[in-house]
Design a protein around this motif. Sequence first.
Motif, PDB file in Angstrom:
ATOM      1  N   VAL A1113       0.835  -1.210   0.000  1.00  0.00           N
ATOM      2  CA  VAL A1113       0.000   0.000   0.000  1.00  0.00           C
ATOM      3  C   VAL A1113       0.863   1.250   0.000  1.00  0.00           C
ATOM      4  O   VAL A1113       0.594   2.223  -0.702  1.00  0.00           O
ATOM      5  CB  VAL A1113      -0.968  -0.017   1.193  1.00  0.00           C
ATOM      6  N   VAL A1114       1.948   1.272   0.785  1.00  0.00           N
ATOM      7  CA  VAL A1114       2.820   2.457   0.863  1.00  0.00           C
ATOM      8  C   VAL A1114       3.463   2.731  -0.487  1.00  0.00           C
ATOM      9  O   VAL A1114       3.557   3.877  -0.946  1.00  0.00           O
ATOM     10  CB  VAL A1114       3.859   2.273   1.975  1.00  0.00           C
ATOM     11  N   ILE A1115       3.935   1.677  -1.167  1.00  0.00           N
ATOM     12  CA  ILE A1115       4.590   1.866  -2.464  1.00  0.00           C
ATOM     13  C   ILE A1115       3.596   2.460  -3.463  1.00  0.00           C
ATOM     14  O   ILE A1115       3.912   3.395  -4.211  1.00  0.00           O
ATOM     15  CB  ILE A1115       5.147   0.522  -2.977  1.00  0.00           C
ATOM     16  N   ILE A1116       2.357   1.935  -3.479  1.00  0.00           N
ATOM     17  CA  ILE A1116       1.348   2.468  -4.414  1.00  0.00           C
ATOM     18  C   ILE A1116       1.022   3.907  -4.064  1.00  0.00           C
ATOM     19  O   ILE A1116       0.860   4.753  -4.945  1.00  0.00           O
ATOM     20  CB  ILE A1116       0.100   1.586  -4.372  1.00  0.00           C
ATOM     21  N   ALA A1117       0.955   4.212  -2.736  1.00  0.00           N
ATOM     22  CA  ALA A1117       0.641   5.583  -2.327  1.00  0.00           C
ATOM     23  C   ALA A1117       1.712   6.550  -2.765  1.00  0.00           C
ATOM     24  O   ALA A1117       1.430   7.656  -3.229  1.00  0.00           O
ATOM     25  CB  ALA A1117       0.451   5.630  -0.811  1.00  0.00           C
ATOM     26  N   VAL A1118       2.981   6.157  -2.655  1.00  0.00           N
ATOM     27  CA  VAL A1118       4.077   7.058  -3.070  1.00  0.00           C
ATOM     28  C   VAL A1118       4.006   7.296  -4.567  1.00  0.00           C
ATOM     29  O   VAL A1118       4.157   8.416  -5.052  1.00  0.00           O
ATOM     30  CB  VAL A1118       5.425   6.456  -2.655  1.00  0.00           C
ATOM     31  N   PHE A1119       3.755   6.273  -5.306  1.00  0.00           N
ATOM     32  CA  PHE A1119       3.685   6.407  -6.763  1.00  0.00           C
ATOM     33  C   PHE A1119       2.542   7.334  -7.163  1.00  0.00           C
ATOM     34  O   PHE A1119       2.694   8.201  -8.016  1.00  0.00           O
ATOM     35  CB  PHE A1119       3.504   5.015  -7.379  1.00  0.00           C
TER      36      PHE A1119
END
Length: 1401
Positions: A1113-1119
């Motif tokens: 979830v964090v990786i998708i949010a940063v992107f």
Amino acid sequence: MAAERGARRLLSTSSFWLYCLLLLGRRAPGAAAARSGSAPQSPGASIRTFTPFYFLVEPVDTLSVRGSSVILNCSAYSEPSPKIEWKKDGTFLNLVSDDRRQLLPDGSLFISNVVHSKHNKPDEGYYQCVATVESLGTIVSRTAKLTVAGLPRFTSQPEPSSVYAGNSAILNCEVNADLVPFVRWEQNRQPLLLDDRVIKLPSGTLVISNATEGDSGLYRCVVESGGPPKYSDEAELKVLPDPEVTSHLVFLKQPSPLVRVIGQDVVLPCVASGLPTPAIKWMKNEEALDTESSERLVLLSGGSLEISDVTEDDAGTYFCIADNGNETIEAQAELTVQAQPEFLKQPTNIYAHESMDIIFECEVTGKPTPTVKWVKNGDMVIPSDYFKIVKEHNLQVLGLVKSDEGFYQCIAENDVGNAQAGAQLIILEHDVAIPTLPPTSLTSATTDHLAPATTGPLPSAPRDVVASLVSTRFIKLTWRTPASDPHGDNLTYSVFYTKEGIARERVENTSRPGEMQVTIQNLMPATVYIFRVMAQNKHGSGESSAPLRVETQPEVQLPGPAPNIRAYAVSPTSITVMWETPLSGNGEIQNYKLYYMEKGTDKEQDVDVSSHSYTINGLKKYTEYSFRVVAYNKHGPGVSTQDVAVRTLSDVPSAAPQNLSLEVRNSKSIMIHWQPPAPATQNGQITGYKIRYRKASRKSDVTETLVSGTQLSQLIEGLDRGTEYNFRVAALTINGTGPATDWLSAETFESDLDETRVPEVPSSLHVRPLVTSIVVSWTPPENQNIVVRGYAIGYGIGSPHAQTIKVDYKQRYYTIENLDPSSHYVITLKAFNNVGEGIPLYESAVTRPHTVPDPTPMMPPVGVQASILSHDTIRITWADNSLPKHQKITDSRYYTVRWKTNIPANTKYKNANATTLSYLVTGLKPNTLYEFSVMVTKGRRSSTWSMTAHGTTFELVPTSPPKDVTVVSKEGKPKTIIVNWQPPSEANGKITGYIIYYSTDVNAEIHDWVIEPVVGNRLTHQIQELTLDTPYYFKIQARNSKGMGPMSEAVQFRTPKASGSGGKGSRLPDLGSDYKPPMSGSNSPHGSPTSPLDSNMLLVIIVSVGVITIVVVVIIAVFCTRRTTSHQKKKRAACKSVNGSHKYKGNSKDVKPPDLWIHHERLELKPIDKSPDPNPIMTDTPIPRNSQDITPVDNSLDSNIHQRRNSYRGHESEDSMSTLAGRRGMRPKMMMPFDSQPPQQSVRNTPSTDTMPASSSQTCCTDHQDPEGATSSSYLASSQEEDSGQSLPTAHVRPSHPLKSFAVPAIPPPGPPTYDPALPSTPLLSQQALNHHIHSVKTASIGTLGRSRPPMPVVVPSAPEVQETTRMLEDSESSYEPDELTKEMAHLEGLMKDLNAITTA
């Protein structure tokens, strides 16, 4: 036949009265007893005659002393001689074995050696002589009182005193009244001889008048009453020489109120002392008494008045006036004269047949009014249904039987004495005719059989006797003629009737021949009567019909009238009323109501009385009142008595005469005028007036003059010239003198005015004309030496001689009334005296014209309109057709506006005046319909009211909270409560909804309370899943279209305790806030035993899955964040500017599964669709309902995250939760207990092997938002149920790390969720059941109140889908820089280390 019957009746009457005259000639004169008489003997039948039987001598009241002998006389006449017996105090005396009392041959009672002591008084009492003749009857004499003088007792004794020579002295010696005749005086131990100068008063007091030296010495009084004499104390009397100086007058002995009986003597004492020696004179009722020429009035030595042989005319008020030339004093006393009972009408002998009704008449007089009782053959007659007292004193006997024969005596008694008179009753056989007697002794129903019958056939029995009408107190009987006489025109009928079971039969006769019906009156309700009918023809009575049994109708058993009601005045302000128990009480009498009313008024007052007498106080003096009594039983009020009237006693006037004026007639006389006191203050009949006057320079020299009560003026003559005199007047009644007027002064003329000629012309004359009158004023003649007796005013149209009016000489103006308008009058004024009228003075005047008011009515205003301006203001406008077209007001007219509302219905109009064509009405009630109307007024004319206009004020927010808030627990569901309330009293509009606030802390800020919206005007709501045994506080707020009203007062309610022990609902031990549980144990978070190995393995799996999900979830949010355009940033900034303050709690009907995404400050469950409402109303901080709703601090992480926990504790703030339209980076509050932590809770929501009830073990992972939505915070469910009997302290914790507000949900066991559909409810923070298939989430939302929000299960996905995540990122309310993301990643790495440590453990 009629002629023959009349001849026989005349013959019978003549023979009877001739026999009576012969018999009366042989009787002793004056004997009062049964009168003898005779009756004519019809052919073949004999009539018994009345037997002379009466007392020759009756006993009288006697006074005796101990040891003496007494004879009580008694002698009765009869043939044969009667037997004499004696009664003492109502009991027969046994004279055969009595040594001291014996019967003398003539019937008198002789008592030798009278016995009397303090404790033994066998001879004193009331004696009565009883005479009896066998087979004839018994009569009783009057009662006589034998009084035995007691032992001597001195109530006052002589005291040493001194007296000036020529003055009077008194020496007191008062003993008990019985011994007064036995008192004598001694001087220097020698008997004192009484003469005209030295007398003894009836009380025993010694009076010495015109004292001399020889009167000096020692005095004592002696009582000789048969035993040894008893002496009083000795007192020395000193006679002093005349000091030849004046001294004030004083009374040594004053008269006191006395009561005497007619024929007795009375002495009114009055002794005065003073220098010069006073002279005594007496007045009665303001009339001087002539004691010199009267034979009955004697002025005794010292001034006392003796009246011999008192009569009723001697009663009244007596005044003793002492006057010595310098001073006058007076005293007064009331003499009351009583009279023994005396017969005005005595009972007469009566012949009668059986079943007839008779009346013995008896009329008495006396003072006080005597009471009357009846005696038959020596025994008291007790009133009953057949023996009645009628017309106060008469005895009525109904339905005679043979045993009623005998002698009847009427005995009258009052306080003075008693008397008796008697008569004989003889009952004849039915075939013997009753002699013609005065008809007063027979009732109208029984005056038959007045002529002897002839022989011949008798009629048979009447046929078909029936009761055609049956009521409660009367029965109507009808029948047919006998078979022997079918026509029956000459037949009369007698109806005999009696109560069932009673031998006494009564009779009622038809009123005319041929009548075949009769109505029997005065029957008793619900009583069985037996009737039979007999027919009579000229030969006699025929056969009787068969008995007819009839029962009267029942009625409410109410009391009858109270008999013998009487009233007498006790004082000038009180009256005593007495009565007896009703003869037909019909049950127990509970109380009486006494009604009284002043005569001449219509205001009746009443008072409840429980006894048979009552004294009413506070009445007006000398005023007549009427009284009546009503008895009450359990059924209600009975029959009222007849009114009895009595007047209160008179008293001295309570006010002085009015309008006292003085008129100086000449140099030696003054005329006094006055008016009587006000009627309410006279207190009796004014018998006279007392005038006192004196010279103003010598106040002690007062002269008195008495005038009659009808005289209202008095000429005082013989005054000194040019001297000022003071006058005052007092009114008199028989009770005494009232208050006097103030002193009024007048001065006699120095010289007499001239009245030898007429007065001169008045000095001036003025007139003032009005419409129908002329006011005339003038001044007297300039020459004041000529007497003016008055003025004569003449007036008329064109001539002054049409009318003449004379006025007093002191008058200076007069108004001539009843004149014609617009007329020319000539007026003349002349002064006059006894010689004649003086020279006239002329004047003329024209009366004013009669003004007629304008008949044209004012037109009412038109076009009235009401314009609503606000919730309390309406503008009223109108037009006036009587104004010009431009509607400008140029005159003095004004308008009156009135308005009212019809709620409540009896509201009165309010008015206001206006001088323009509009008016602003303020101070109205919100949301209220008003009606308005207008009228115009100009001068004295007003229009009618205009047509009404209506207007309803605007709504306003409610100004009062909901009322009567109550909280009750739902039966069978201890965690569910029902809140009830009533609408606010001041709703100020239509209520569109309510908001319920509740909290466990009554002092918490209002935005920290949980809220429950209620749609519409419902007045009840259900709240589920509360914590057991926990106090909650509830407030309610009403809402209308204008907004929210005030909150109600907080209402406290404690949920009930859990039932059973252990497991769910069991009480946890209070371990204190410092208790730290061990790291290993046998209890799961839900209280079920599991092995440590299984728990650790399950925990590792859950944490690992959670960490991987978070990283993705964090990786998708940063992107997604880096791809955000500047346009989206502005849009989000605009959304942030709109900030809400509250959250509504509820569920949406169409909630979609939320996406799970990582925020840099918090972890949120976000719904997919946006809220259409950018401006939510309120926020709330939900309160957990039990310990499973609270995420406790994990003890296993204490060492690793202790520092971080301290840091976010310190960053606590009061920021509210953000809404979807304007989210801000604010942390949601979370309430966490600091104590009572469950042991071994290393990972949240560890599944348990225990099976828990589905309705009470639901876990809320997050809150969802309805389409109007609001941001929801996620909550972690605890694994242990909170102690139900304990209120846990909580703290607000704001997580600063995203994972610290997130819990990995467990896989729940299968089982559908259950909800209670009984009442609309919005459960908040419910627990997750262990046996549910899916994760049930309760939602809190900020939506409109018009939407129902049933709770819905929400599926929490393991990861968000791409489309949903994209949509959520577009709605993100903040953008973050790369350095901020780097910090967040560092936090995630620290958290991973913590998780590894947990896994290792």
